[in-house]
Each structure stands twice: as C-alpha cells, then as structure tokens.
Design an enzyme around this catalytic site. Sequence first.
Site, PDB file in Angstrom:
ATOM      1  N   GLY A   1       3.589  -3.627   8.389  1.00  0.00           N
ATOM      2  CA  GLY A   1       4.697  -3.673   7.449  1.00  0.00           C
ATOM      3  C   GLY A   1       5.462  -2.360   7.442  1.00  0.00           C
TER       4      GLY A   1
ATOM      5  N   GLY B   1       3.547   4.073   2.372  1.00  0.00           N
ATOM      6  CA  GLY B   1       3.394   3.766   0.946  1.00  0.00           C
ATOM      7  C   GLY B   1       1.944   3.478   0.588  1.00  0.00           C
TER       8      GLY B   1
ATOM      9  N   GLU C   1      -1.713   4.346  11.347  1.00  0.00           N
ATOM     10  CA  GLU C   1      -0.662   3.401  11.726  1.00  0.00           C
ATOM     11  C   GLU C   1       0.160   3.964  12.890  1.00  0.00           C
ATOM     12  OE1 GLU C   1      -0.019   1.255   7.386  1.00  0.00           O
ATOM     13  OE2 GLU C   1       1.268   2.925   7.926  1.00  0.00           O
TER      14      GLU C   1
HETATM   15  C1  5RP Z   1       0.986   1.489   4.453  1.00  0.00           C
HETATM   16  C2  5RP Z   1       2.332   1.060   4.899  1.00  0.00           C
HETATM   17  C3  5RP Z   1       2.757  -0.314   4.566  1.00  0.00           C
HETATM   18  O1  5RP Z   1       3.087  -0.983   5.735  1.00  0.00           O
HETATM   19  C4  5RP Z   1       3.960  -0.236   3.653  1.00  0.00           C
HETATM   20  O2  5RP Z   1       3.640   0.531   2.512  1.00  0.00           O
HETATM   21  C5  5RP Z   1       4.422  -1.637   3.226  1.00  0.00           C
HETATM   22  O3  5RP Z   1       3.488  -2.205   2.359  1.00  0.00           O
HETATM   23  P1  5RP Z   1       3.666  -3.639   1.736  1.00  0.00           P
HETATM   24  O4  5RP Z   1       3.564  -4.626   2.849  1.00  0.00           O
HETATM   25  O5  5RP Z   1       2.535  -3.756   0.750  1.00  0.00           O
HETATM   26  O6  5RP Z   1       5.015  -3.706   1.040  1.00  0.00           O
HETATM   27  O7  5RP Z   1       3.054   1.787   5.543  1.00  0.00           O
HETATM   28  O8  5RP Z   1       0.749   2.839   4.735  1.00  0.00           O
END
Ligand code: 5RP
Length: 215
Positions: free
Chosen positions: A80, A94, A101
């Site tokens: 994501g 986030g 990642e």
């Molecule tokens: C985690 C990330 C996630 O991909 C990003 O925060 C999106 O999260 P969500 O799918 O819950 O909206 O980078 O480190």
Amino acid sequence: MSEAKRLAGEKAIEYVEDGMIVGVGTGSTVAYFIDALAGIKDRIKGAVSSSDQSTERLRSHGIEVMDLNATGPLSLYVDGADECDPHKRLIKGGGAALTREKIIAEASRTFVCIIDPSKRVDVLGRFPLPIEVIPMARSLVAREIVARTGGQPVWREGVVTDNGNLVLDVHNLSITDPVGLEADLNQVPGVVSVGLFARRGADVVIVGGEPPTLL
Ligand code: 5RP
C-alpha cells in the site's frame, strides 16, 4: 474507504503467478491482499514479509514466510501507500514498516501498489513524511531536516520499528523534487530510511473502486 481497499487488494491477486514467492507489504490494504492470497496459497511457493504484523497474518493463513536472503530477487511486490503522485512516486511508512518495505521493493521486478482513491495527490507532502532513524541520532536528524527542508519533524513517540529504531514524521512539506529530496535526506548520518519511494516508485498502481482503475 475499507471497501476501496478491499477491491484494490483483491485486484492485485491478478498479478500473482503460479510458483511465485510474493513480496508482501504492510497495512490495512495489504491485509485484504493477504486474505485474498490465502485463497490461492497452494499455487504459490511462499511470501517475503515486510513486517512482523504481515508475517503474523500470512502465517495465520498457513502461507510460508521466507527470508529474502534465501529467496534472492522477487518477481512481485504488493504494498500500500500513504500518498501516490501521478508519476507513481509514493510516501510510505505510516505503519512504520518503511525500511523493510523499501528493501523488498528494491529486490522486486514489479511493484504493484494498492491504494484507495484518497491516497492520490498531485504533489507529495500533505501526509507527513516518515523517516526511520537510529535512536541516538533523533535530535541530530530532526535539526538537519529543518535546515534542509524547512519542514517540521515530529517524533512518533511510543513507536519502535521492527528494526529497533524511531520514526520522525515531517510535516508541512510540498515535495516538488521527490527524487532529489530522497537522495538528500538519505545522506544524513543516522537516517535509516526515508519514506519517499521516488527513485524506485511503483510500476503499477491499483486504485480501489468499482471497478478498480490502474495508473
Ligand atoms: C506501512 C505503509 C502502508 O503501506 C501505508 O501506511 C498504507 O497503509 P494502509 O493500507 O493501512 O492505508 O507504508 O509502513
């Protein structure tokens, strides 16, 4: 938005081919992808996971989690994002999983990013930019960020990454040169990873909807 996330996560299954080892990101959108992956788990070899959270979910479905050092390069990474610009450059982190990642994205031939429509922006920076830092360098890095960007770093207190580090979220940025900013911030001693995925952005972006659209 969870319906849009589900639609994006399920659409990404179309990129999974028989016998693959699939790179798996982190977050609520990826959770839908993992649940859909469970439905075809007998057709894949396993997964490389970007976080303890995703590892737990993969294992709960009986999907084998493998070590990137053992698998070598991957064909596919699905993850994501917090923001996505028209050039498929991203802000991520986030969920504080940005370093792993970034490693898996780099190791993968195709990065399929799954988002709901609220993540689309013209210019990155409305979402505070996450930066993973070595604990002893937190203040040093924060001062450097102010000097180099004019943004306001805020320590994400109480959060320790899977690598034992801290996260600074940089507010009030308008990132007109994401590749340059990523390279610049990567130079600061104590920075482990910058949550800008610009030099290596996504190859395909699936925006969840009825039907999902592709960027
Ligand atoms: C985690 C990330 C996630 O991909 C990003 O925060 C999106 O999260 P969500 O799918 O819950 O909206 O980078 O480190």
